[in-house]
Design a protein around this motif. Structure first.
Motif, PDB file in Angstrom:
ATOM      1  N   ASP A  15       0.867  -1.177   0.000  1.00  0.00           N
ATOM      2  CA  ASP A  15       0.000   0.000   0.000  1.00  0.00           C
ATOM      3  C   ASP A  15       0.901   1.223   0.000  1.00  0.00           C
ATOM      4  O   ASP A  15       1.917   1.242   0.706  1.00  0.00           O
ATOM      5  N   ASP A  16       0.533   2.243  -0.776  1.00  0.00           N
ATOM      6  CA  ASP A  16       1.418   3.404  -0.882  1.00  0.00           C
ATOM      7  C   ASP A  16       1.157   4.472   0.174  1.00  0.00           C
ATOM      8  O   ASP A  16       1.758   5.543   0.126  1.00  0.00           O
ATOM      9  N   HIS A  17       0.278   4.191   1.130  1.00  0.00           N
ATOM     10  CA  HIS A  17       0.028   5.127   2.225  1.00  0.00           C
ATOM     11  C   HIS A  17       0.622   4.562   3.521  1.00  0.00           C
ATOM     12  O   HIS A  17       0.117   3.567   4.048  1.00  0.00           O
ATOM     13  N   PRO A  18       1.676   5.175   4.054  1.00  0.00           N
ATOM     14  CA  PRO A  18       2.347   4.647   5.247  1.00  0.00           C
ATOM     15  C   PRO A  18       1.423   4.450   6.448  1.00  0.00           C
ATOM     16  O   PRO A  18       1.552   3.474   7.182  1.00  0.00           O
ATOM     17  N   VAL A  19       0.481   5.379   6.629  1.00  0.00           N
ATOM     18  CA  VAL A  19      -0.427   5.264   7.779  1.00  0.00           C
ATOM     19  C   VAL A  19      -1.324   4.033   7.622  1.00  0.00           C
ATOM     20  O   VAL A  19      -1.552   3.275   8.574  1.00  0.00           O
ATOM     21  N   VAL A  20      -1.832   3.819   6.405  1.00  0.00           N
ATOM     22  CA  VAL A  20      -2.667   2.650   6.139  1.00  0.00           C
ATOM     23  C   VAL A  20      -1.847   1.373   6.326  1.00  0.00           C
ATOM     24  O   VAL A  20      -2.305   0.403   6.936  1.00  0.00           O
ATOM     25  N   LEU A  21      -0.625   1.387   5.819  1.00  0.00           N
ATOM     26  CA  LEU A  21       0.253   0.226   5.933  1.00  0.00           C
ATOM     27  C   LEU A  21       0.484  -0.129   7.401  1.00  0.00           C
ATOM     28  O   LEU A  21       0.424  -1.298   7.792  1.00  0.00           O
ATOM     29  N   ALA A  22       0.715   0.886   8.217  1.00  0.00           N
ATOM     30  CA  ALA A  22       0.940   0.650   9.644  1.00  0.00           C
ATOM     31  C   ALA A  22      -0.311   0.093  10.312  1.00  0.00           C
ATOM     32  O   ALA A  22      -0.233  -0.797  11.173  1.00  0.00           O
ATOM     33  N   GLY A  23      -1.463   0.598   9.917  1.00  0.00           N
ATOM     34  CA  GLY A  23      -2.712   0.102  10.499  1.00  0.00           C
ATOM     35  C   GLY A  23      -2.986  -1.342  10.130  1.00  0.00           C
ATOM     36  O   GLY A  23      -3.409  -2.142  10.983  1.00  0.00           O
ATOM     37  N   ILE A  24      -2.742  -1.698   8.870  1.00  0.00           N
ATOM     38  CA  ILE A  24      -2.934  -3.081   8.434  1.00  0.00           C
ATOM     39  C   ILE A  24      -1.988  -3.999   9.193  1.00  0.00           C
ATOM     40  O   ILE A  24      -2.362  -5.079   9.663  1.00  0.00           O
ATOM     41  N   ARG A  25      -0.728  -3.564   9.297  1.00  0.00           N
ATOM     42  CA  ARG A  25       0.263  -4.367  10.010  1.00  0.00           C
ATOM     43  C   ARG A  25      -0.167  -4.616  11.455  1.00  0.00           C
ATOM     44  O   ARG A  25      -0.063  -5.739  11.969  1.00  0.00           O
ATOM     45  N   ALA A  26      -0.673  -3.582  12.114  1.00  0.00           N
ATOM     46  CA  ALA A  26      -1.098  -3.722  13.505  1.00  0.00           C
ATOM     47  C   ALA A  26      -2.250  -4.710  13.632  1.00  0.00           C
ATOM     48  O   ALA A  26      -2.288  -5.530  14.555  1.00  0.00           O
ATOM     49  N   LEU A  27      -3.206  -4.649  12.702  1.00  0.00           N
ATOM     50  CA  LEU A  27      -4.336  -5.579  12.736  1.00  0.00           C
ATOM     51  C   LEU A  27      -3.867  -7.021  12.575  1.00  0.00           C
ATOM     52  O   LEU A  27      -4.303  -7.922  13.293  1.00  0.00           O
ATOM     53  N   LEU A  28      -2.944  -7.245  11.642  1.00  0.00           N
ATOM     54  CA  LEU A  28      -2.469  -8.602  11.385  1.00  0.00           C
ATOM     55  C   LEU A  28      -1.587  -9.108  12.522  1.00  0.00           C
ATOM     56  O   LEU A  28      -1.625 -10.296  12.870  1.00  0.00           O
ATOM     57  N   ASN A  29      -0.788  -8.228  13.093  1.00  0.00           N
ATOM     58  CA  ASN A  29       0.093  -8.641  14.189  1.00  0.00           C
ATOM     59  C   ASN A  29      -0.678  -9.048  15.436  1.00  0.00           C
ATOM     60  O   ASN A  29      -0.135  -9.695  16.328  1.00  0.00           O
ATOM     61  N   ALA A  30      -1.951  -8.682  15.495  1.00  0.00           N
ATOM     62  CA  ALA A  30      -2.779  -9.060  16.651  1.00  0.00           C
ATOM     63  C   ALA A  30      -3.165 -10.533  16.607  1.00  0.00           C
ATOM     64  O   ALA A  30      -3.652 -11.075  17.599  1.00  0.00           O
ATOM     65  N   ASP A  31      -2.953 -11.183  15.457  1.00  0.00           N
ATOM     66  CA  ASP A  31      -3.297 -12.596  15.306  1.00  0.00           C
ATOM     67  C   ASP A  31      -2.027 -13.429  15.395  1.00  0.00           C
ATOM     68  O   ASP A  31      -1.121 -13.285  14.572  1.00  0.00           O
ATOM     69  N   PRO A  32      -1.910 -14.322  16.385  1.00  0.00           N
ATOM     70  CA  PRO A  32      -0.688 -15.123  16.536  1.00  0.00           C
ATOM     71  C   PRO A  32      -0.448 -16.095  15.394  1.00  0.00           C
ATOM     72  O   PRO A  32       0.649 -16.640  15.270  1.00  0.00           O
ATOM     73  N   TRP A  33      -1.460 -16.331  14.553  1.00  0.00           N
ATOM     74  CA  TRP A  33      -1.300 -17.275  13.446  1.00  0.00           C
ATOM     75  C   TRP A  33      -1.000 -16.574  12.125  1.00  0.00           C
ATOM     76  O   TRP A  33      -0.998 -17.208  11.066  1.00  0.00           O
ATOM     77  N   VAL A  34      -0.762 -15.263  12.206  1.00  0.00           N
ATOM     78  CA  VAL A  34      -0.427 -14.495  11.010  1.00  0.00           C
ATOM     79  C   VAL A  34       0.933 -13.833  11.220  1.00  0.00           C
ATOM     80  O   VAL A  34       1.196 -13.249  12.263  1.00  0.00           O
ATOM     81  N   GLU A  35       1.781 -13.927  10.207  1.00  0.00           N
ATOM     82  CA  GLU A  35       3.096 -13.282  10.262  1.00  0.00           C
ATOM     83  C   GLU A  35       3.281 -12.383   9.046  1.00  0.00           C
ATOM     84  O   GLU A  35       3.168 -12.842   7.904  1.00  0.00           O
ATOM     85  N   VAL A  36       3.543 -11.110   9.269  1.00  0.00           N
ATOM     86  CA  VAL A  36       3.843 -10.189   8.179  1.00  0.00           C
ATOM     87  C   VAL A  36       5.317 -10.363   7.821  1.00  0.00           C
ATOM     88  O   VAL A  36       6.202 -10.098   8.628  1.00  0.00           O
ATOM     89  N   VAL A  37       5.576 -10.839   6.602  1.00  0.00           N
ATOM     90  CA  VAL A  37       6.947 -11.164   6.195  1.00  0.00           C
ATOM     91  C   VAL A  37       7.535 -10.148   5.233  1.00  0.00           C
ATOM     92  O   VAL A  37       8.686 -10.303   4.793  1.00  0.00           O
ATOM     93  N   GLY A  38       6.772  -9.108   4.892  1.00  0.00           N
ATOM     94  CA  GLY A  38       7.305  -8.088   4.001  1.00  0.00           C
ATOM     95  C   GLY A  38       6.296  -7.008   3.720  1.00  0.00           C
ATOM     96  O   GLY A  38       5.087  -7.226   3.832  1.00  0.00           O
ATOM     97  N   GLU A  39       6.798  -5.820   3.377  1.00  0.00           N
ATOM     98  CA  GLU A  39       5.936  -4.683   3.055  1.00  0.00           C
ATOM     99  C   GLU A  39       6.506  -3.941   1.859  1.00  0.00           C
ATOM    100  O   GLU A  39       7.717  -3.868   1.682  1.00  0.00           O
TER     101      GLU A  39
END
Length: 226
Positions: A15-39
């Motif tokens: 996503d080209d909006h840093p604020v949106v990217l950070a929000g998505i990352r935070a939502l996904l990081n709340a799930d222990p079965w999801v790992e963000v491996v790149g942005e």
């Protein structure tokens, strides 16, 4: 990485909006079965990144510099078939939904629904399903021209057999012919025959049209509500 659960869902964000990217990352990081491996902040960066890390799911925006979301989806479908594409966007009209589904996207979620539904959508597409935001599911049925693309069952006078119906339903939910064959305990060739017969009876000529038909018959409701 070796000590992580085997069913961990690996995700790349674009996503080209840093604020949106950070929000998505935070939502996904709340799930222990999801790992963000790149942005990535544009489609041009996202493609080589996804090729390199081979995530289970790529969560991408539609409007990005470099490669836009549609172009990126087309490239990923062809080059990285093991990665499921989940589109996360502000656009909810059919002009966006239909081409992305046709290009191979497995999910379409509006950004305004992300707080409630992003994790649900990621899990759905990662496990082979299809996720359509309830607000855009109707658009997946197409406009008037799409509705006229093929004859309805009542017009052809033919009805689907239970096996043909189930085959189309599973295809719409994202299962491959091989996965369906395993479920039915038949050959892949048999599944291809069921699909061909059903598509001919209904006048369906593409996966996108099968998904639209499935949505109109409530076959995707369980996916969008789980």
């Amino acid at each position: 990485m070796n000590d992580l659960p085997t069913d961990l869902i690996r995700v790349v964000l674009a996503d080209d909006h840093p604020v949106v990217l950070a929000g998505i990352r935070a939502l996904l990081n709340a799930d222990p079965w999801v790992e963000v491996v790149g942005e990535a902040t544009n489609g041009g960066e996202a493609l080589p990144l996804i090729r390199s890390v081979a995530p289970d799911v790529a969560v991408i925006d539609v409007s990005m510099p470099g490669l836009n979301g549609l172009e990126l989806t087309e490239r990923l479908t062809g080059e990285c078939p093991g990665t499921k594409v989940l589109v996360l966007t502000v656009h909810e009209d059919a002009a966006y939904v239909q081409p992305l589904l046709k290009a191979g996207a497995r999910g379409y979620l509006l950004k305004r629904s992300a707080a409630e539904d992003l994790l649900r959508a990621v899990h759905a597409v990662a496990t082979g399903g299809v996720y359509l935001d309830p607000s855009v599911a109707g658009h997946a049925l197409g406009d008037g021209s799409a509705a006229a693309a093929g004859p309805k069952p009542a017009e052809t006078g033919e009805t689907l057999s239970p096996r043909e119906t189930e085959t189309l339903r599973l295809i719409a939910q994202g299962l491959s012919n091989k996965e369906i064959a395993r479920r039915f305990e038949v050959s892949v060739k048999s599944v291809e025959t069921y699909k061909a017969r059903a598509a001919e009876k209904l006048g369906l000529r593409s996966r996108a049209e099968i998904i639209r038909y499935a949505a109109s018959h409530g076959w995707l409701d369980a996916l969008t509500l789980r």
